[in-house]
Motif scaffolding. Structure first.
Motif, PDB file in Angstrom:
ATOM      1  N   ASN A 120      11.454  13.714   6.777  1.00 35.92           N
ATOM      2  CA  ASN A 120      11.599  12.287   7.066  1.00 35.92           C
ATOM      3  C   ASN A 120      11.171  11.468   5.841  1.00 35.92           C
ATOM      4  N   PRO A 121      12.101  10.725   5.183  1.00 31.85           N
ATOM      5  CA  PRO A 121      11.745   9.952   3.986  1.00 31.85           C
ATOM      6  C   PRO A 121      10.633   8.937   4.236  1.00 31.85           C
ATOM      7  N   LYS A 122      10.587   8.373   5.452  1.00 30.48           N
ATOM      8  CA  LYS A 122       9.556   7.375   5.724  1.00 30.48           C
ATOM      9  C   LYS A 122       8.171   8.012   5.746  1.00 30.48           C
ATOM     10  N   GLU A 123       8.063   9.265   6.191  1.00 30.01           N
ATOM     11  CA  GLU A 123       6.766   9.935   6.200  1.00 30.01           C
ATOM     12  C   GLU A 123       6.263  10.150   4.768  1.00 30.01           C
ATOM     13  N   ILE A 124       7.179  10.402   3.848  1.00 28.90           N
ATOM     14  CA  ILE A 124       6.789  10.512   2.440  1.00 28.90           C
ATOM     15  C   ILE A 124       6.283   9.156   1.944  1.00 28.90           C
ATOM     16  N   ALA A 125       6.982   8.085   2.351  1.00 31.10           N
ATOM     17  CA  ALA A 125       6.565   6.731   1.954  1.00 31.10           C
ATOM     18  C   ALA A 125       5.182   6.411   2.514  1.00 31.10           C
ATOM     19  N   GLU A 126       4.922   6.832   3.733  1.00 32.62           N
ATOM     20  CA  GLU A 126       3.606   6.577   4.335  1.00 32.62           C
ATOM     21  C   GLU A 126       2.503   7.294   3.564  1.00 32.62           C
ATOM     22  N   VAL A 127       2.802   8.473   3.050  1.00 38.05           N
ATOM     23  CA  VAL A 127       1.834   9.209   2.242  1.00 38.05           C
ATOM     24  C   VAL A 127       1.479   8.411   0.989  1.00 38.05           C
ATOM     25  N   VAL A 128       2.492   7.839   0.335  1.00 36.76           N
ATOM     26  CA  VAL A 128       2.249   7.041  -0.873  1.00 36.76           C
ATOM     27  C   VAL A 128       1.300   5.892  -0.553  1.00 36.76           C
ATOM     28  N   VAL A 129       1.578   5.178   0.515  1.00 38.96           N
ATOM     29  CA  VAL A 129       0.773   4.009   0.878  1.00 38.96           C
ATOM     30  C   VAL A 129      -0.647   4.421   1.262  1.00 38.96           C
ATOM     31  N   ASN A 130      -0.762   5.429   2.076  1.00 39.96           N
ATOM     32  CA  ASN A 130      -2.091   5.842   2.557  1.00 39.96           C
ATOM     33  C   ASN A 130      -2.942   6.444   1.449  1.00 39.96           C
ATOM     34  N   THR A 131      -2.302   7.143   0.526  1.00 33.63           N
ATOM     35  CA  THR A 131      -3.059   7.801  -0.544  1.00 33.63           C
ATOM     36  C   THR A 131      -3.705   6.793  -1.478  1.00 33.63           C
ATOM     37  N   ILE A 132      -2.992   5.726  -1.782  1.00 33.02           N
ATOM     38  CA  ILE A 132      -3.529   4.758  -2.745  1.00 33.02           C
ATOM     39  C   ILE A 132      -4.457   3.740  -2.099  1.00 33.02           C
ATOM     40  N   LYS A 133      -4.567   3.753  -0.779  1.00 33.75           N
ATOM     41  CA  LYS A 133      -5.417   2.777  -0.094  1.00 33.75           C
ATOM     42  C   LYS A 133      -6.879   2.925  -0.482  1.00 33.75           C
ATOM     43  N   THR A 134      -7.324   4.160  -0.579  1.00 35.23           N
ATOM     44  CA  THR A 134      -8.758   4.421  -0.765  1.00 35.23           C
ATOM     45  C   THR A 134      -9.130   4.751  -2.200  1.00 35.23           C
ATOM     46  N   THR A 135      -8.137   4.744  -3.101  1.00 38.29           N
ATOM     47  CA  THR A 135      -8.406   5.148  -4.484  1.00 38.29           C
ATOM     48  C   THR A 135      -7.911   4.077  -5.444  1.00 38.29           C
ATOM     49  N   PRO A 136      -8.799   3.601  -6.342  1.00 36.12           N
ATOM     50  CA  PRO A 136      -8.306   2.694  -7.388  1.00 36.12           C
ATOM     51  C   PRO A 136      -7.184   3.399  -8.144  1.00 36.12           C
ATOM     52  N   HIS A 137      -6.077   2.725  -8.301  1.00 37.43           N
ATOM     53  CA  HIS A 137      -4.911   3.438  -8.801  1.00 37.43           C
ATOM     54  C   HIS A 137      -4.223   2.708  -9.949  1.00 37.43           C
ATOM     55  N   ILE A 138      -3.467   3.487 -10.654  1.00 39.61           N
ATOM     56  CA  ILE A 138      -2.604   2.981 -11.714  1.00 39.61           C
ATOM     57  C   ILE A 138      -1.347   2.401 -11.065  1.00 39.61           C
ATOM     58  N   PRO A 139      -0.512   1.661 -11.798  1.00 39.28           N
ATOM     59  CA  PRO A 139       0.721   1.145 -11.207  1.00 39.28           C
ATOM     60  C   PRO A 139       1.623   2.279 -10.704  1.00 39.28           C
ATOM     61  N   ILE A 140       2.191   2.084  -9.527  1.00 36.93           N
ATOM     62  CA  ILE A 140       3.060   3.087  -8.914  1.00 36.93           C
ATOM     63  C   ILE A 140       4.451   2.503  -8.705  1.00 36.93           C
ATOM     64  N   PHE A 141       5.458   3.285  -9.072  1.00 36.11           N
ATOM     65  CA  PHE A 141       6.853   2.885  -8.958  1.00 36.11           C
ATOM     66  C   PHE A 141       7.562   3.933  -8.116  1.00 36.11           C
ATOM     67  N   THR A 142       8.412   3.499  -7.191  1.00 34.69           N
ATOM     68  CA  THR A 142       9.057   4.445  -6.281  1.00 34.69           C
ATOM     69  C   THR A 142      10.568   4.309  -6.321  1.00 34.69           C
ATOM     70  N   THR A 143      11.235   5.442  -6.205  1.00 38.26           N
ATOM     71  CA  THR A 143      12.684   5.478  -6.065  1.00 38.26           C
ATOM     72  C   THR A 143      13.033   6.457  -4.958  1.00 38.26           C
ATOM     73  N   TRP A 144      13.521   5.932  -3.852  1.00 40.64           N
ATOM     74  CA  TRP A 144      14.021   6.767  -2.761  1.00 40.64           C
ATOM     75  C   TRP A 144      15.544   6.759  -2.890  1.00 40.64           C
ATOM     76  N   LEU A 145      16.077   7.846  -3.437  1.00 37.75           N
ATOM     77  CA  LEU A 145      17.510   7.903  -3.703  1.00 37.75           C
ATOM     78  C   LEU A 145      18.285   8.133  -2.410  1.00 37.75           C
ATOM     79  N   GLY A 146      19.427   7.454  -2.302  1.00 34.71           N
ATOM     80  CA  GLY A 146      20.233   7.607  -1.101  1.00 34.71           C
ATOM     81  C   GLY A 146      20.630   6.251  -0.553  1.00 34.71           C
TER      82      GLY A 146
END
Length: 894
Positions: free
Chosen positions: A390-416
């Motif tokens: 499920n592509p949305k579950e991958i997207a949720e991982v991106v959002v949840n992972t960076i919530k608790t960690t100071p992060h560098i800029p993130i860029f996403t491409t969901w092809l399709g």
């Protein structure tokens, strides 16, 4: 007029819509509907003679009939009614007017005349004008939609200013769809009054705005634009897309430099010098707007890539290399942690290739470790749909992972296509920028990096490479004045070489001869082979007319060449033209071209590149705006292939430093003479030991011939950046009889200013900066020393020791407010020099200069316990305006 009345303009309490209408399809209908339906808290008055009321609101036949003061009028009338409507706005004492007249130039019988009338009314009544050809503005935080656009974006921290009208519509629709918010959305139109620089000044101090986006078609007054951008680009990113890349201003250029310095190249140089970052395409503007709104800026250009498709990752790497990005090298422990955590154990490198069917847990392992790696400046996450994942579950991982960690800029491409819509929407809603292709994501990453990188380049501290450089200005002026008095645009080669020489630019040995025998004698004196050239003020490029004869090796050839050149002189109706003899240069070297030309928007610009006969063909050159210092000269050279080639030759290292000096001297010549329209040195021959101007030409600007004298303003009329104000250098005597030198601050003063700061007591630091400072890092010193003399005048007082070493003992500065009419005054005197009257000398000098440059007032904010500064201010005429618990403000009306 800068920001005068713009606070009222963009936060009006009472608005009149002149031309308000009940008819759908009219501008008056859309504007009035938007104001009523978007939650605007102020009062709106419809003005029309066609309806008794509009959308249920009582209408007035004229703005003069409204029994209340009006802050802002929106004029949506036909162009033939515009003058009357604006005149009534002036009588009503309206503070601002928006002219919503699309295609103004087509709908008006005489648009130039009507523009002149609008300007005249604006000047007479003092109201600000947005437009014509404006489509209005939107301020989401105040629920103000004074535009024809039905959609209102959400509140955000990006301001967009667009010169194009309809372009705004497409941009706005996309922004709404991508959940991008704006602080302001402004359609500029024809810029009769309010222009880019006014809005940048206004938005630069607006707390709601964190970044500014510009869509530019043209800029009329380059100096005003550059000054505004430079004032705020270090604190707020300013991104520009400029249309019309292929249009040029080179039709009337004579020199090759002028032909190459097309309009778009000049705009590019101007944006770079001001500190703005330029994007190439409108699509890039869409994406960088989204990225700025959702991500912090990268500190470098090292990108890590994670993808479940090898092809997509490889395309991303290719795109990164094309824009001079760097593929990040993650730390070894980062890669080991990723390898341990993956579902199927394997070695990984950047790009991190996941398997096509890897699920959310694998993405989580990779992202969690990469965003903490110090060797990575940005992360690109790519996902290609796979059955069962499920592509949305991958997207949720991106959002949840960076919530608790100071992060560098993130860029996403969901092809399709349809399979990834919900995932993209989810990422957008959570503040993660999404891109249709990885190439677009890479460009946004690099554009964001370039902003910080360009600022760092501008903030480098230059070396003082011309400490004792004093050109013979009077000699050059005599030559130019003689040509001007004779109404002659082209200087002879001999005159040009003299000017270059007195400005410290070495040139080849040159002799003027009048007879055949004299030509032979000179040739034998300097030694064969020689070159003979015609020196006519009617030919700029002598070689194209047969006016240059090379490699002459004997007496007979000299005589024949002399005769041919004299015959050429007769054929071009210039029988009095001279013949010049120069030695033929046969030693090894490289040909450089150095030139300059006047641009209608940004004034004179400088060109540097590969010279010689293939100058135009190779097109290896860069453009910069004067004045240049050592750092700016080097950065200009670094943009060319010839510089990078020579930089790899060990024997040419010293000559490149020498070329920096030549460019700074050339810049000094350009700054000093507004009469020069075009100038070209081609070739300037450099060997490993020296450099010489072999041929050169100067074309004067006929428009300057009729001016009696050059007006001595702070910034000469032919420049966009104010040069060093030498006129403000003076000597003064302290109370104990010591001589001090007062002069404007230079970028090169950073080490001396740092030494001054380190010598200060804690009390002196607190009194000056109203806080305790334990250090003054380079980033602060740069802003202290590298100033725009148009906006800020800072002076230092210096003393010399017996060895001639200079020490800065005091600093004073006049910092203009964005209204450009009032300024803050601040004075700092070193502890060891306090009590000698130096502060009083500097204050009186600043008051004198403030009057000269037309300021209306000076003010100081002083800590209440800083008794000596309070006394000094009151002694010099400052009056107390207010005080609070800690501070006192004193003001001097000028």
């Amino acid at each position: 007029m800068s920001i005068k009345n713009l606070d009222i303009f963009f936060n009006p309490k009472k608005i009149a819509v002149i031309g308000a209408s009940e008819e759908k399809g009219t501008i008056g209908y859309y504007v009035f509907r938007n104001l009523l339906g978007k939650g605007y808290k102020g009062i709106v008055y419809p003005v029309t003679s066609r309806f008794e009321g509009v959308h249920g609101v009582e209408a007035y036949k004229s703005i003069l009939n409204i029994p209340h003061p009006i802050d802002l009028a929106v004029v949506a009338t036909p162009s033939n009614q515009l003058y009357t409507a604006l005149d009534e706005c002036g009588i009503k004492d309206v503070k601002g007017v928006i002219i919503l007249t699309p295609n103004f130039d087509v709908r008006s019988n005489n648009p130039q005349q009507l523009e002149a009338q609008i300007k005249q009314l604006s000047n007479i009544y003092g109201f600000r004008v947005l437009g014509p050809n404006s489509l209005g503005y939107i301020r989401p935080s105040k629920n103000i939609n004074l535009s024809i656009f039905k959609q209102t974006p959400q509140k955000g921290n990006i301001a967009l200013i667009s010169q194009g009208g309809i372009f705004c519509s497409a941009f706005l629709e996309r922004a709404v769809g991508k959940n991008v918010g704006f602080s302001y959305f402004i359609s500029l139109g024809e810029k009769i009054d309010i222009d880019f620089s006014d809005l940048i000044d206004f938005l630069g101090i607006d707390p709601e705005t964190k970044a500014i986006i510009l869509y530019v078609q043209n800029i009329r007054v380059g100096r005003k634009f550059i000054t505004a951008v430079k004032s705020f680009s270090s604190t707020k990113p300013i991104v520009v897309v400029k249309s019309g890349k292929q249009s040029t201003n080179i039709k009337h250029s004579i020199t090759h430099s002028g032909l190459l310095a097309g309009a778009d190249k000049v705009y590019e140089a101007a944006f770079k010098r001001a500190g703005a970052v330029r994007v190439d395409e409108i699509l890039d503007l869409f994406y960088i707007t989204e990225t700025l709104a959702k991500q912090k800026r990268p500190k470098g250009k090292r990108l890590a890539i994670v993808s479940n498709a090898v092809g997509a990752a490889e395309l991303t790497v290719d795109a990164l290399m094309r824009v001079d990005g760097v593929l990040a090298e993650p730390e070894e422990h980062t890669l080991l942690e990723i390898e341990r955590g993956l579902r199927l154990k394997r070695k990984v490198y950047n790009p991190i290739y996941l398997l096509a069917d890897d699920g959310p847990s694998d993405y989580e392992v990779v992202i969690k470790n990469l965003i903490k790696d110090k060797n990575i400046d940005g992360l690109m996450v790519i996902h290609v749909p796979y059955p069962g994942i499920n592509p949305k579950e991958i997207a949720e991982v991106v959002v949840n992972t960076i919530k608790t960690t100071p992060h560098i800029p993130i860029f996403t491409t969901w092809l399709g296509d349809q399979n990834v819509y919900s995932a993209r929407d989810f990422l957008n809603s959570k503040g993660i920028p999404t891109f249709v292709t990885p190439e677009q994501a890479v460009r946004s990453f690099i554009y964001m990096y370039r902003y910080d990188y360009n600022l760092k380049l501008l903030q480098e501290t230059p070396e003082a490479i011309l400490k004792d450089y004093v050109p013979d200005f009077k000699k050059a002026q005599e030559i130019i004045n003689e040509a001007v008095n004779n109404k002659r645009e082209i200087l002879s080669l001999h005159e040009t070489m003299k000017i270059l020489y007195v400005y410290g630019i070495p040139n080849i040995e040159t002799h003027i001869v009048s007879t055949e025998q004299e030509a032979v004698d000179i040739s034998e004196k300097i030694g064969y082979p020689v070159v003979l050239k015609i020196d006519s003020v009617k030919i700029f490029y002598k070689q194209q007319k047969g006016g240059v004869i090379l490699n002459i090796t004997n007496k007979e050839s000299v005589i024949n060449a002399f005769k041919n050149l004299k015959e050429l002189a007769v054929s071009i109706d210039d029988p009095d033209s001279k013949v010049i003899i120069q030695p033929m240069i046969i030693k090894r070297g490289f040909e450089i071209a150095i030139g300059a030309k006047k641009d209608p928007s940004f004034g004179t610009v400088i060109l540097f590149g590969t010279g010689g006969e293939f100058f135009e063909a190779l097109k290896d050159y860069s453009i910069a705006l004067p004045p240049l210092n050592q750092t700016l000269a080097r950065r200009m050279m670094e943009e060319t292939k010839i510089y990078n080639y020579l930089n790899n030759l060990p024997e040419y290292k010293d000559i490149l430093r020498y070329l920096e000096e030549i460019l700074v001297k050339f810049s000094s010549l350009i700054v000093d003479f507004h009469q020069i329209k075009e100038i070209e040195i081609n070739p300037f021959l450099v060997s490993s030991k020296e450099g010489l101007a072999i041929d050169a030409g100067i074309l004067l600007d006929r428009k300057t011939f009729d001016s009696k004298t050059h007006i001595d303003t702070l910034c000469p009329p032919h420049l966009s950046i104010t040069p060093y104000p030498f006129q403000y250098i003076k000597e003064a005597t302290t109370q104990d009889g010591e001589t001090i030198l007062i002069r404007p601050i230079r970028a090169e003063d950073e080490p001396l200013i740092y030494n001054l700061f380190k010598s200060l007591s804690e009390e002196t630091i607190t009194f000056r900066f109203c806080q305790r400072l334990v250090d003054m890092p380079h980033e602060k010193l740069v802003r202290y020393c590298q100033i725009d003399y148009e906006r800020e005048l800072a002076f230092v007082a210096l003393m010399k020791d017996k060895s001639g070493n200079e020490t800065i003992i005091a600093d004073v500065r006049i910092s203009k407010m964005p209204d450009l009419e009032n300024a803050e005054l601040a004075i700092l005197v070193s502890d060891k020099c306090q009590g000698k009257g130096i502060g009083n000398i500097l204050m009186q000098y600043c008051i004198q200069i403030a009057k000269e440059i037309g300021l209306k007032s000076l003010w100081m904010e002083i800590l209440k316990n800083n008794n000596r500064m309070l006394y000094l201010g009151l002694k010099n005429g400052f009056k107390q305006a207010y005080d609070d618990e800690d501070m006192v403000r004193v003001v001097l009306q000028l």
